[in-house]
Scaffold this motif. Structure first.
Motif, PDB file in Angstrom:
ATOM      1  N   ALA A   1       0.829  -1.207   0.000  1.00  0.00           N
ATOM      2  CA  ALA A   1       0.000   0.000   0.000  1.00  0.00           C
ATOM      3  C   ALA A   1       0.860   1.252   0.000  1.00  0.00           C
ATOM      4  CB  ALA A   1      -0.922  -0.005   1.221  1.00  0.00           C
ATOM      5  N   LEU A   2       1.952   1.222   0.782  1.00  0.00           N
ATOM      6  CA  LEU A   2       2.857   2.366   0.851  1.00  0.00           C
ATOM      7  C   LEU A   2       3.522   2.605  -0.497  1.00  0.00           C
ATOM      8  CD1 LEU A   2       4.246   4.518   2.599  1.00  0.00           C
ATOM      9  CD2 LEU A   2       6.012   2.835   3.151  1.00  0.00           C
ATOM     10  N   ALA A   3       3.916   1.507  -1.158  1.00  0.00           N
ATOM     11  CA  ALA A   3       4.567   1.621  -2.459  1.00  0.00           C
ATOM     12  C   ALA A   3       3.628   2.233  -3.488  1.00  0.00           C
ATOM     13  CB  ALA A   3       5.047   0.248  -2.936  1.00  0.00           C
ATOM     14  N   PHE A   4       2.381   1.766  -3.503  1.00  0.00           N
ATOM     15  CA  PHE A   4       1.435   2.296  -4.477  1.00  0.00           C
ATOM     16  C   PHE A   4       0.951   3.692  -4.092  1.00  0.00           C
ATOM     17  CE2 PHE A   4       1.176  -2.120  -5.882  1.00  0.00           C
ATOM     18  CZ  PHE A   4       1.229  -1.921  -7.240  1.00  0.00           C
ATOM     19  N   SER A   5       1.003   4.006  -2.810  1.00  0.00           N
ATOM     20  CA  SER A   5       0.704   5.368  -2.385  1.00  0.00           C
ATOM     21  C   SER A   5       1.759   6.308  -2.943  1.00  0.00           C
ATOM     22  CB  SER A   5       0.685   5.451  -0.854  1.00  0.00           C
ATOM     23  OG  SER A   5       0.486   6.782  -0.444  1.00  0.00           O
ATOM     24  N   PHE A   6       3.010   5.851  -2.905  1.00  0.00           N
ATOM     25  CA  PHE A   6       4.103   6.611  -3.488  1.00  0.00           C
ATOM     26  C   PHE A   6       3.860   6.819  -4.980  1.00  0.00           C
ATOM     27  CE2 PHE A   6       7.868   5.925  -6.160  1.00  0.00           C
ATOM     28  CZ  PHE A   6       8.596   7.067  -5.886  1.00  0.00           C
ATOM     29  N   ALA A   7       3.438   5.746  -5.647  1.00  0.00           N
ATOM     30  CA  ALA A   7       3.181   5.827  -7.084  1.00  0.00           C
ATOM     31  C   ALA A   7       2.024   6.766  -7.379  1.00  0.00           C
ATOM     32  CB  ALA A   7       2.884   4.441  -7.645  1.00  0.00           C
ATOM     33  N   ALA A   8       0.989   6.729  -6.540  1.00  0.00           N
ATOM     34  CA  ALA A   8      -0.162   7.604  -6.734  1.00  0.00           C
ATOM     35  C   ALA A   8       0.240   9.062  -6.597  1.00  0.00           C
ATOM     36  CB  ALA A   8      -1.255   7.259  -5.719  1.00  0.00           C
ATOM     37  N   ASP A   9       1.075   9.349  -5.609  1.00  0.00           N
ATOM     38  CA  ASP A   9       1.564  10.717  -5.423  1.00  0.00           C
ATOM     39  C   ASP A   9       2.395  11.149  -6.630  1.00  0.00           C
ATOM     40  OD1 ASP A   9       0.329  10.826  -3.000  1.00  0.00           O
ATOM     41  OD2 ASP A   9       2.127  10.316  -1.839  1.00  0.00           O
ATOM     42  N   ALA A  10       3.217  10.236  -7.129  1.00  0.00           N
ATOM     43  CA  ALA A  10       4.070  10.544  -8.271  1.00  0.00           C
ATOM     44  C   ALA A  10       3.224  10.843  -9.502  1.00  0.00           C
ATOM     45  CB  ALA A  10       5.024   9.392  -8.562  1.00  0.00           C
ATOM     46  N   THR A  11       2.142  10.062  -9.670  1.00  0.00           N
ATOM     47  CA  THR A  11       1.248  10.272 -10.802  1.00  0.00           C
ATOM     48  C   THR A  11       0.568  11.629 -10.723  1.00  0.00           C
ATOM     49  OG1 THR A  11       0.819   7.899 -10.921  1.00  0.00           O
ATOM     50  CG2 THR A  11      -0.739   9.333 -12.042  1.00  0.00           C
TER      51      THR A  11
ATOM     52  N   ASN B   1      -1.198  -4.786 -11.018  1.00  0.00           N
ATOM     53  CA  ASN B   1      -1.401  -4.315  -9.650  1.00  0.00           C
ATOM     54  C   ASN B   1      -1.611  -2.801  -9.611  1.00  0.00           C
ATOM     55  OD1 ASN B   1      -1.047  -6.930  -8.783  1.00  0.00           O
ATOM     56  ND2 ASN B   1       1.078  -6.651  -8.169  1.00  0.00           N
ATOM     57  N   TYR B   2      -0.809  -2.104 -10.386  1.00  0.00           N
ATOM     58  CA  TYR B   2      -0.906  -0.643 -10.434  1.00  0.00           C
ATOM     59  C   TYR B   2      -2.264  -0.211 -10.979  1.00  0.00           C
ATOM     60  CZ  TYR B   2       0.321   4.202 -11.521  1.00  0.00           C
ATOM     61  OH  TYR B   2       0.337   5.578 -11.582  1.00  0.00           O
TER      62      TYR B   2
END
Length: 204
Positions: free
Chosen positions: A11-21, A138-139
């Motif tokens: 969840a933390l990893a994809f939260s990072f990705a969401a912020d990056a997006t 997953n993303y």
């Protein structure tokens, strides 16, 4: 407990990705439209784990080449030695047979090593592609994307006919900031943090 920690990490990893997006113009509209594009070729060229494995295989190739060269030099030495004997003598015939056997063995070893290397290389490509596909899936699920299309973001070289034709025939002709390639690549490289080779910056 381990499952909860793993879930939290994902969840933390994809939260990072969401912020990056949200911050990056490359895929800023992907979630808005529910559709995205991804450059698989670019990911392979900059996937730290994949590049590290391929770099390791270069050393393996060099080892194979040294081994084959040593065998080849032995055959060359026997060929030179054969010139010292008169054709038709037992020594000449015996060495000639030995050279023929060595050459046949050399060809078999070369084919076997080449086949083994190609199979190993294919396995690395396959495993990496599966990893990339799983990360994209997953993303997409995490971001609520209904469709992810493959595209090539590399501009065509007008001097290269093949490159121009490839660009003309590409399936995605236009995308409005739905390129999730940087985020997928960032997640993949975070999972391969032990590989130290950096990826090149992606042109926008």
């Amino acid at each position: 407990m381990k499952t909860l920690i793993a879930a939290a990490t994902v969840a933390l990893a994809f939260s990072f990705a969401a912020d990056a997006t949200a911050q990056s113009p490359a895929g800023a509209n992907a979630k808005k439209y529910g559709i995205a594009v991804v450059d698989i070729s670019y990911i392979f060229k900059n996937h730290a784990g994949f590049l590290a494995k391929m770099e390791g295989m270069k050393g393996e190739v060099q080892g194979i080449e040294k081994q084959l060269e040593a065998e080849r030099q032995k055959i060359v030495g026997m060929e030179e030695q054969k010139t010292r004997f008169k054709p038709g003598t037992p020594e000449f015939s015996q060495l000639d047979d030995k050279i023929a056997t060595s050459k046949a063995s050399f060809q078999l070893n070369m084919q076997r090593m080449r086949k083994g290397f190609l199979e190993k290389e294919a396995k690395v490509y396959y495993e990496t592609y599966q990893e990339v596909n799983q990360m994209i899936e997953n993303y997409a699920k995490y971001q609520g994307l209904g469709l992810v299309l493959r595209f090539n973001g590399e501009p065509a070289d007008p001097a290269q006919r093949e490159a121009v034709l490839r660009d003309i025939n590409k399936p995605v002709q236009y995308q409005n900031s739905i390129d999730i390639t940087p985020d997928v690549l960032a997640l993949l490289n975070r999972n391969n943090a032990n590989a130290t080779r950096p990826g090149a910056p992606r042109p926008q």
